[in-house]
Design a protein around this motif. Structure first.
Motif, short mmCIF file in Angstrom:
data_model
loop_
_atom_site.label_atom_id
_atom_site.label_comp_id
_atom_site.label_asym_id
_atom_site.label_seq_id
_atom_site.Cartn_x
_atom_site.Cartn_y
_atom_site.Cartn_z
N ARG A 284 -1.39 12.71 -4.04
CA ARG A 284 -0.80 11.49 -4.58
C ARG A 284 -0.12 10.70 -3.45
N CYS A 285 0.58 11.40 -2.58
CA CYS A 285 1.22 10.73 -1.46
C CYS A 285 0.19 10.07 -0.55
N ILE A 286 -0.92 10.76 -0.30
CA ILE A 286 -1.97 10.23 0.55
C ILE A 286 -2.56 8.96 -0.04
N THR A 287 -2.79 8.97 -1.35
CA THR A 287 -3.36 7.77 -1.98
C THR A 287 -2.39 6.59 -1.94
N ARG A 288 -1.12 6.88 -1.70
CA ARG A 288 -0.12 5.82 -1.58
C ARG A 288 0.13 5.44 -0.12
N GLY A 289 -0.68 6.00 0.78
CA GLY A 289 -0.61 5.62 2.19
C GLY A 289 0.56 6.18 2.95
N MET A 290 1.14 7.28 2.49
CA MET A 290 2.31 7.84 3.16
C MET A 290 1.93 8.59 4.43
N SER A 291 2.83 8.57 5.40
CA SER A 291 2.67 9.34 6.64
C SER A 291 3.11 10.78 6.39
N THR A 292 2.91 11.64 7.39
CA THR A 292 3.34 13.03 7.25
C THR A 292 4.84 13.12 7.05
N ASP A 293 5.61 12.34 7.79
CA ASP A 293 7.06 12.35 7.63
C ASP A 293 7.47 11.91 6.23
N GLN A 294 6.81 10.89 5.72
CA GLN A 294 7.12 10.40 4.38
C GLN A 294 6.74 11.43 3.32
N ILE A 295 5.60 12.11 3.53
CA ILE A 295 5.19 13.16 2.58
C ILE A 295 6.22 14.28 2.58
N VAL B 41 -13.39 16.94 3.14
CA VAL B 41 -13.33 15.68 3.88
C VAL B 41 -12.60 15.92 5.20
N HIS B 42 -12.71 14.95 6.10
CA HIS B 42 -12.16 15.13 7.44
C HIS B 42 -10.90 14.31 7.71
N SER B 43 -10.54 13.44 6.80
CA SER B 43 -9.38 12.59 7.07
C SER B 43 -8.69 12.22 5.76
N ARG B 44 -7.47 11.76 5.88
CA ARG B 44 -6.73 11.29 4.71
C ARG B 44 -7.41 10.08 4.10
N LEU B 45 -7.96 9.23 4.98
CA LEU B 45 -8.66 8.04 4.49
C LEU B 45 -9.83 8.42 3.59
N GLU B 46 -10.59 9.45 3.99
CA GLU B 46 -11.71 9.90 3.17
C GLU B 46 -11.22 10.46 1.85
N ALA B 47 -10.10 11.20 1.88
CA ALA B 47 -9.56 11.76 0.64
C ALA B 47 -9.13 10.65 -0.32
N ALA C 180 -10.26 7.58 -0.33
CA ALA C 180 -11.45 6.87 -0.78
C ALA C 180 -12.17 7.65 -1.87
N LEU C 181 -12.22 8.98 -1.73
CA LEU C 181 -12.86 9.81 -2.74
C LEU C 181 -12.19 9.62 -4.10
N MET C 182 -10.86 9.64 -4.11
CA MET C 182 -10.14 9.47 -5.37
C MET C 182 -10.28 8.05 -5.91
N ALA C 183 -10.24 7.07 -5.02
CA ALA C 183 -10.37 5.68 -5.46
C ALA C 183 -11.73 5.40 -6.07
N ASP C 184 -12.77 6.02 -5.50
CA ASP C 184 -14.13 5.76 -5.94
C ASP C 184 -14.51 6.53 -7.21
N HIS C 185 -13.92 7.72 -7.38
CA HIS C 185 -14.44 8.60 -8.44
C HIS C 185 -13.41 9.06 -9.48
N ALA C 186 -12.12 8.99 -9.16
CA ALA C 186 -11.12 9.56 -10.06
C ALA C 186 -10.62 8.53 -11.06
N ALA C 187 -10.46 8.97 -12.28
CA ALA C 187 -9.82 8.17 -13.31
C ALA C 187 -8.39 8.68 -13.51
N GLU C 188 -7.60 7.93 -14.22
CA GLU C 188 -6.19 8.31 -14.42
C GLU C 188 -6.08 9.70 -15.04
#
Length: 216
Positions: A156-167, A191-197, A199-207
């Motif tokens: 959830r933090c990753i999808t909100r664009g948080m850094s490691t310190d923020q997480i 996946v290999h990056s937070r961006l990919e993670a 994107a995966l949730m944005a493209d395929h996950a529902a609420e």
């Protein structure tokens, strides 16, 4: 890393020990039977036990189960020549921390052992998918069922664009702990990056794919 290595092929066992020691690992015992492996793990309490799956008398699954029960701080990684998805799922169900193939290079084996020592699932992502996903299934989010609560929080933090310190601040943990949660998450998602993670949730996950406590 302190290691116990257990394999019935003496030449392979000794070659593994030489290679592991050359890379800075402390191989505290070499065993040629599952019973001897169990005794060594109980005595030495290593960080990781690399345990061959097949022995002349049968599999090492009973020893695996006993190692996990007796030595919960030791990560047991199964070692096999066969890329068998059913064997992978069976070993993980018994508490194995990973499943490595004997066809892997020493660099790959050491990398996976490091994953296991850090509490990550040490299985090649493609083989892990085969182990838990029916061949006909096409759900890219199938692995979500294996996320821990902390990994969901990190996602959830990753999808909100948080850094490691923020997480780390959001989860109330140290930066190193937050980084470990993120690494475990990325490995499980394949996946290999937070961006990919994200994107995966944005493209395929529902609420409704999110745990109720994390839904917006």
């Amino acid at each position: 890393m302190r290691l116990v290595v257990c394999d019935d092929h003496r030449l392979l066992l000794e070659a593994l020990a030489v290679s592991l020691r050359a890379r800075g690992h402390d191989v505290v015992d070499l065993c040629t039977t599952p019973e001897a492996g169990l005794e060594a793990v109980t005595r030495h309490q290593p960080d990781v036990c690399l345990l061959d799956l097949h022995f002349p008398e049968g599999t090492s699954l009973q020893a695996l189960r006993a190692m996990v029960a007796r030595c919960p701080d030791t990560r047991v990684v199964v070692f096999s020549a066969a890329a068998d998805p059913q064997a992978v799922s069976g070993a993980l169900a018994l508490g194995a921390a990973g499943y490595l193939l004997k066809s892997m290079s020493m660099e790959e084996i050491c990398e996976m052992l490091d994953h296991a020592a850090r509490g990550q699932v040490a299985v090649e992502p493609g083989l892990l998918r085969q182990a838990f996903l029916p061949p006909s299934a096409q759900d890219p989010l199938w692995v979500l069922r294996f996320l821990t609560d902390r990994e969901w929080d990190a996602l959830r933090c990753i999808t909100r664009g948080m850094s490691t310190d923020q997480i780390a601040r959001q989860l109330g943990v140290r930066r190193s702990t937050a980084r470990t949660h993120v690494q475990n998450l990325l490995h499980k998602l394949g996946v290999h990056s937070r961006l990919e993670a994200a994107a995966l949730m944005a493209d395929h996950a529902a609420e409704e794919d999110w745990p109720a406590r994390l839904r917006s």
